[in-house]
Design an enzyme around this catalytic site. Structure first.
Site, PDB file in Angstrom:
ATOM      1  N   TYR A   1       3.283   9.490   0.815  1.00 51.14           N
ATOM      2  CA  TYR A   1       2.668   9.235   2.320  1.00 51.14           C
ATOM      3  C   TYR A   1       1.698   9.678   3.105  1.00 51.14           C
ATOM      4  CZ  TYR A   1       3.861   5.776   6.822  1.00 51.14           C
ATOM      5  OH  TYR A   1       3.688   5.464   7.256  1.00 51.14           O
TER       6      TYR A   1
ATOM      7  N   HIS B   1       1.772  12.317  13.615  1.00 55.28           N
ATOM      8  CA  HIS B   1       2.691  12.440  13.754  1.00 55.28           C
ATOM      9  C   HIS B   1       3.021  12.740  12.542  1.00 55.28           C
ATOM     10  CE1 HIS B   1       3.385   7.861  15.671  1.00 55.28           C
ATOM     11  NE2 HIS B   1       3.634   8.639  16.468  1.00 55.28           N
TER      12      HIS B   1
ATOM     13  N   PRO C   1       1.220  -3.522   2.457  1.00 52.64           N
ATOM     14  CA  PRO C   1       0.564  -2.743   3.364  1.00 52.64           C
ATOM     15  C   PRO C   1       2.208  -2.117   3.603  1.00 52.64           C
ATOM     16  CG  PRO C   1       1.526  -5.085   4.620  1.00 52.64           C
ATOM     17  CD  PRO C   1       1.526  -5.161   3.295  1.00 52.64           C
TER      18      PRO C   1
ATOM     19  N   TYR D   1      11.035   2.489   9.992  1.00 50.72           N
ATOM     20  CA  TYR D   1      11.275   1.130   8.686  1.00 50.72           C
ATOM     21  C   TYR D   1      12.346   0.635   8.513  1.00 50.72           C
ATOM     22  CZ  TYR D   1       6.344   2.427   6.731  1.00 50.72           C
ATOM     23  OH  TYR D   1       4.473   2.870   7.087  1.00 50.72           O
TER      24      TYR D   1
ATOM     25  N   LYS E   1      -1.348   1.940   2.347  1.00 51.49           N
ATOM     26  CA  LYS E   1      -2.754   2.020   1.753  1.00 51.49           C
ATOM     27  C   LYS E   1      -3.608   1.349   1.521  1.00 51.49           C
ATOM     28  CE  LYS E   1       0.259   6.360   0.529  1.00 51.49           C
ATOM     29  NZ  LYS E   1      -0.364   6.839   1.481  1.00 51.49           N
TER      30      LYS E   1
HETATM   31  C1  PHB Z   1       0.713  -0.484  11.190  1.00 48.54           C
HETATM   32  O1  PHB Z   1       0.376   0.127  12.094  1.00 48.54           O
HETATM   33  O2  PHB Z   1      -0.004  -1.670  11.323  1.00 48.54           O
HETATM   34  C2  PHB Z   1       1.472   0.097   9.614  1.00 48.54           C
HETATM   35  C3  PHB Z   1       1.791   1.161   9.799  1.00 48.54           C
HETATM   36  C4  PHB Z   1       2.597   1.517   8.923  1.00 48.54           C
HETATM   37  C5  PHB Z   1       2.446   0.488   8.039  1.00 48.54           C
HETATM   38  C6  PHB Z   1       1.723  -0.686   7.781  1.00 48.54           C
HETATM   39  C7  PHB Z   1       1.401  -0.968   9.241  1.00 48.54           C
HETATM   40  O3  PHB Z   1       3.768   0.753   6.381  1.00 48.54           O
END
Ligand code: PHB
Ligand code: APR
Length: 395
Positions: free
Chosen positions: A389, A74, A293, A202, A297
């Protein structure tokens, strides 16, 4: 049964299995002791985004073949505020990417690697007790299939997670974790449906945070912010999909629902031990620190720790004790940058919880909308987000 090795590793999650792979690459003898079965370790659903720095580490130790074949590269994420979606283009901003590949897949690759090497990995070990870590002859006692084992080692690596035994061996005043909770939890689902998005979304919405992630071209992973005490039984599948559609909704876009195969609620917490070393014990991964989460990280921090610690133990075996002496300080300096980013992402994207006074809630929410709009409108802010990120340098 008496055994002797150089490094006894407690825990066969990603941290424990990967440090074994690093030690194997340097021909440093090690034994891994895990209290769960191999099947149980493989069945745990965890995060799924690898920083470019983590992919580089896995590549260095010959662990990236399937990751490159099946992982989804990505080049950015979508940040959304009240229905307005903005693409944050990591490639254009910092020339880097992330790879979507489930933690379970990383663990499976590591298990196969150890199978091929013939590594000593004891699963389903009962009553795992590391002893004498404050002396110079530590020993790990455990039982497998009714047989008592006594494993002598020069060093013990605590890679047994936040609820493991290793943290408990460090006196309270020495471990002295800096900790905080959050007034939100995540309700996560896994669904057998093609993702409705190319890259992760997000979203901040008045009803709470929502995220659309994925595991493969046919499996979606989605999350909703819920209150910490929320009862999962109150969330029927239809209610979950309706809330996701509402919070992730954007003009001209619809979310495709599908069969939910897993559902859980995870509280959010930050914790960082004051030191990752006590005598002959070295903590790595979740045993040393945990993050909320948002930003994914946890797994990446574990990979960074063991890349450092594994190389430091290999240097020690060659007679250079400098890197091992520096491990805790170096790893914690990086970890605090990760804590700061995880806290920033969490506060940026969640609505204030139920305990915040009503007028303050309204203020805090509007201020978060302002902050998110600042990010979506600023190349400088996006560049900083993209740099963190996709992953800071490991050492
Ligand atoms: C996930 O796919 O579990 C996931 C992805 C991004 C995040 C947290 C969890 O920021
Ligand atoms: N004895 C032996 N093994 C233990 C013990 C014990 N007393 N206690 C826990 N374990 C094992 C667990 O069963 C688990 O397999 O230690 C392992 C720890 O693995 P994780 O919790 O996965 O932690 P870590 O390897 O540090 O991975 C980092 O990244 O996505 C995040 O938190 C998530 O698990 C993830 C982490």
């Amino acid at each position: 049964m008496a055994e002797r090795t150089t490094v006894a590793v407690i825990g066969a999650g990603p941290a424990g299995l990967l440090i074994g792979a690093v030690l194997a690459a340097h021909a440093v003898p090690f034994v891994i002791v895990e209290h769960r079965s191999r099947e149980h370790v493989l069945s745990r659903i965890r995060a799924g985004v690898l920083e470019q720095a983590s992919v580089d580490v896995l590549e260095r130790y010959g662990l990236a073949e399937r990751l490159h074949a099946e992982g989804l590269v990505h080049g950015g994420i979508h940040l959304q505020v009240e229905g307005e979606r903005t693409h944050v283009d990591f490639r254009a901003l910092v020339g880097r990417t992330v790879t979507v590949y489930g933690q379970q897949q990383v663990v499976l690759d590591l298990m196969r690697h150890h199978d091929a090497l013939g590594s000593a990995v004891h699963y389903s070990a009962e009553d795992v007790r590391p002893e004498g870590i404050d002396g110079d002859a530590p020993v790990v006692r455990f039982r497998v299939d009714g047989v008592d084992h006594e494993l002598r080692a020069d060093f013990v690596v605590g890679a047994d997670g936040y609820h493991g035994v290793c943290r408990t061996l460090v006196p309270d005043g020495v471990l002295a974790p800096a900790e905080r909770g959050y007034d939100a939890a995540w309700l996560g689902i896994l669904a057998d449906v093609a993702p409705s998005t190319d890259e992760l979304i997000y979203a901040l919405h008045p009803e709470g945070f929502a995220m659309h992630s994925m595991r493969s071209p046919t499996v979606s992973r989605l999350y909703l912010q819920v209150d910490p005490g929320e009862d999962l039984a109150q969330w029927e599948d239809d209610r979950i999909w309706a809330a996701l559609q509402e919070r992730l909704g954007s003009p001209g876009w619809t979310l495709t629902p599908g069969p939910i195969t897993e559902k859980s609620i995870t509280p959010m917490r930050s914790s960082v031990a004051a030191t990752l070393v006590y005598g002959r014990l070295f903590l790595a991964g979740d045993a040393g620190h945990i993050v909320p989460p948002t930003g994914a990280k946890g797994l990446n921090a574990a990979i960074a720790d063991v890349a450092l610690l594994g190389e430091a133990l290999a240097a020690q075996a060659r007679g250079d004790d400098g890197p091992l002496a520096a491990y805790s300080t170096t790893a914690l300096a990086r970890q605090w940058k990760i804590q700061s980013f995880s806290q920033y992402m969490t506060e940026l994207l969640h609505v204030p919880g139920p305990d915040v006074a009503r007028d303050e809630r309204a203020f805090d929410y509007a201020s978060r909308v302002g902050r998110l709009r600042y990010v979506t409108g600023s190349r400088y802010a996006q560049q900083s987000l993209a740099e963190q990120y996709t992953g800071l340098a490991i050492a």
